[in-house]
Design a protein around this motif. Structure first.
Motif, PDB file in Angstrom:
ATOM      1  N   ASP A   1       1.281   2.913   8.520  1.00  0.00           N
ATOM      2  CA  ASP A   1      -0.073   2.750   7.959  1.00  0.00           C
ATOM      3  C   ASP A   1      -0.134   2.997   6.453  1.00  0.00           C
ATOM      4  N   ILE A   2       0.682   2.271   5.712  1.00  0.00           N
ATOM      5  CA  ILE A   2       0.694   2.468   4.262  1.00  0.00           C
ATOM      6  C   ILE A   2      -0.501   1.736   3.630  1.00  0.00           C
ATOM      7  N   ASP A   3      -1.293   2.464   2.867  1.00  0.00           N
ATOM      8  CA  ASP A   3      -2.364   1.861   2.068  1.00  0.00           C
ATOM      9  C   ASP A   3      -2.067   2.147   0.603  1.00  0.00           C
ATOM     10  N   LEU A   4      -2.114   1.108  -0.219  1.00  0.00           N
ATOM     11  CA  LEU A   4      -1.822   1.317  -1.636  1.00  0.00           C
ATOM     12  C   LEU A   4      -2.432   0.184  -2.437  1.00  0.00           C
ATOM     13  N   SER A   5      -3.071   0.541  -3.540  1.00  0.00           N
ATOM     14  CA  SER A   5      -3.559  -0.483  -4.465  1.00  0.00           C
ATOM     15  C   SER A   5      -2.947  -0.221  -5.819  1.00  0.00           C
TER      16      SER A   5
END
Lengths: 246, 372
Positions: free
Chosen positions: A23-27
């Motif tokens: 579940d990687i979230d990155l902006s």
């Protein structure tokens, strides 16, 4: 509102049974410099390798410059043209002279005339401060010089995002600085950079954001001054104490 | 100077030191050295006497021209044992050209002359005008076909008239030349991530490698016409060529696969990360490196194939060895086995030795290229 150039949403990846990204979230905003650290096996290399599709992710969504990474080869090609990558082992092509290493992709991918591509290659060799090595073969260069050629090779495609996968880990200590100096210069010019490294001095100088990964998750993401002075998670504290105190 | 002083100065010279160190360092070593020298002397002198000093070339010991086996010295005087090379001379035309019509034989000679020129561009990379040599290499098969087989303005010479060195070289060179691109595709296919392609390549390679060449030759001879439309019956030489090419491509593919496996994964990754396509990275990055590593095994299998072409005599083609056997079946030259087989061996040896030397030269050159 700044332009988001890379976004990862709920990215998941498995190597067979091993759940390597969870579940990687990155902006990433245009011009941002992100340094990623963490123990080995934490998934940091895998994460950046997903961004140019050297690894395929199995769940979630990765968008680079409004182009989503899927099995569509056309999208992959578009993204690879705009995303440069530097590897731990340099991965220069040993059968080609330094100049040919750099001009290869401009000639074959961008269809640039050979002469023009070689001028571009020379310009980037100048930038990494080894123009005099242009006609040597990679095997004749020191590790630090090879890594600088590898950086020049990536830059020759004129990418707007650069991924660095432990660029100094295979180098002798006295050569690390010459490579980091090139990277710092690149950061000052406004390049968007994702750097997997354990060089914390570099991180403090350059990074806008620090990411700490462990067991496939992003455990902590913070500005460097908060990250180094007030880490929130115990896992980060332990890791920092281990790598800063030796 | 005394004798002792001369001896002394010899023993201290470079050659003397080398001899003492390598051949006469102790009693056992000295004994083995002397025994080997004796053995070499015995075998060497026996062979040289037979092949040269006691041999008949064109005339026998009485000075008569040798017209058939009864004129050979060894068949006149019971004590004489020398070789009778006149059989080679009498059959030389057949050894070279088979039954090719004599008035057209200049076409074969011209092809033999052009063959090495067509290889120059492949074998040597630092020669002036290499580009034109390479063009010629690609043109040569068509020129050779036109010259050997005939076409407009040249009369047709059927392959049933071909023989001897012509057939051996034709099968060897064409077989290796056609197998090379095929084997690259097979090796790449075997490593492909597309399961159908890779399993097809695996089945093909393993099947061909699991079958003796003779079987393939028989199979091609009998079965090839079945796959072609009625009325088209490919000639025997073509059938043999198909078998030889498939055989060689399977072995060469395995040699190349070994080279492909030796290239670190990072090379492909770097190429792909820069946006090169699969074929671009294969052609520019992977193959140049993989083929270098594969040169010794490729040459190895090529030498093997060149010699194996002599098996075609079993399906009725007259290669070099087939012509030799035909010569031995001739009543006027019967029983001159040694002469024929030694000659045929010598011709094969010249070509195979040249290939092996070239591969050594190449290995040495690539080694220095990589470290410069």
């Amino acid at each position: 509102m700044s332009e988001i150039v890379i976004s990862l949403e709920k990215v998941n990846k498995w190597f067979d049974d091993f759940h390597v990204l969870k579940d990687i979230d990155l902006s990433v905003i245009k011009g941002q410099k992100i340094v990623i650290c963490g123990p080995s096996g934490s998934g940091k290399s895998t994460m950046i390798r997903c961004i140019n599709r050297l690894e395929a992710h199995q769940g979630g969504k990765i968008v680079v410059h409004d182009t989503e990474l899927t099995n569509d080869l056309k999208n992959i090609d578009i993204i690879r043209k705009n995303v440069g990558m530097v590897f731990q082992q340099f991965n220069l092509f040993p059968h080609l002279a330094v100049l040919d290493n750099i001009s290869l992709a401009p000639i074959w991918v961008k269809k640039m005339p050979k002469k023009e591509a070689e001028e571009v290659a020379m310009a980037y060799l100048d930038k990494v401060k080894i123009p005099e090595q242009a006609h040597k073969f990679p095997g004749q260069l020191s590790g630090g010089q090879q890594q600088r050629v590898a950086i020049a090779r990536s830059l020759a495609m004129n990418p707007d995002i650069m991924l660095f996968d432990e660029p100094t880990s295979a180098l002798d200590p006295e050569m690390i600085k010459e490579v980091l100096d090139v990277m710092i210069q690149l950061a000052e010019e406004g390049m968007t950079m994702l750097v997997v490294t354990h060089e914390m001095g570099f991180a403090k100088t350059v990074a806008d954001q620090m990411i700490f990964m462990d067991e496939g998750r992003i455990v902590e993401q913070a500005r460097p001054e908060d990250f180094f002075n007030n880490p929130k998670s115990d896992r980060t504290k332990l890791f920092l104490s281990q790598i800063l105190n030796h | 100077m005394t004798t002792a002083a001369i001896n002394n100065s010899f023993l201290r010279s470079k050659a003397g030191i080398w001899l003492r160190k390598n051949l006469f360092s102790n009693w056992v070593n000295t004994f083995i050295t002397l025994l080997s020298l004796y053995f070499i002397w015995e075998v060497g002198s026996f062979f040289l006497n037979w092949a040269i000093f006691d041999a008949d070339f064109l005339v026998n010991f009485r000075g008569e021209e040798i017209l058939d086996r009864t004129y050979c010295s060894k068949n006149i005087e019971p004590g004489l044992h020398g070789a009778c090379w006149a059989i080679i001379d009498a059959r030389f035309y057949q050894f070279m050209y088979g039954f090719y019509p004599a008035e057209e034989v200049w076409r074969v000679n011209l092809t033999f002359f052009l063959l090495p020129i067509s290889l120059v561009g492949i074998f040597f990379d630092k020669i002036p005008y290499r580009k034109f040599f390479i063009y010629f290499t690609f043109l040569f098969p068509f020129i050779a076909y036109y010259l050997l087989y005939g076409g407009p303005t040249l009369s047709q010479v059927g392959t049933n008239k071909w023989g001897g060195l012509l057939v051996t070289l034709f099968l060897g060179v064409t077989g290796i030349g056609l197998a090379f691109p095929l084997s690259i595709l097979l090796a790449l296919g075997r490593r492909s991530q597309m399961p159908i392609i890779s399993s097809m390549c695996v089945i093909f390679i393993e099947f061909i490698r699991g079958v003796p060449l003779i079987t393939l030759l028989f199979t091609a001879n009998v079965m090839l016409p079945l796959f072609l439309p009625d009325g088209i019956s490919p000639d025997n030489l073509l059938r043999a060529l198909v078998a030889v090419t498939l055989f060689q491509s399977a072995y060469m593919a395995e040699a190349i696969r070994g080279g492909l496996q030796a290239i670190p994964r990072g090379q492909v990754e770097a190429a792909r990360a820069m946006g090169l396509s699969y074929w671009q990275s294969t052609r520019k990055i992977i193959l140049p490196q993989a083929l270098r590593i594969s040169i010794p095994p490729i040459v190895n299998t090529s030498i093997g194939l060149f010699k194996d072409t002599s098996l075609v005599l079993i399906i009725g083609l007259f290669d070099l060895l087939g012509i030799g056997r035909a010569a031995l079946a001739d009543m006027s030259w019967i029983k001159l086995y040694y002469e024929v087989y030694v000659f045929v061996s010598l011709v094969f040896f010249i070509f195979c030795f040249a290939m092996s030397r070239y591969s050594l030269y190449l290995e040495k050159k690539l080694k220095t290229d990589n470290s410069k």
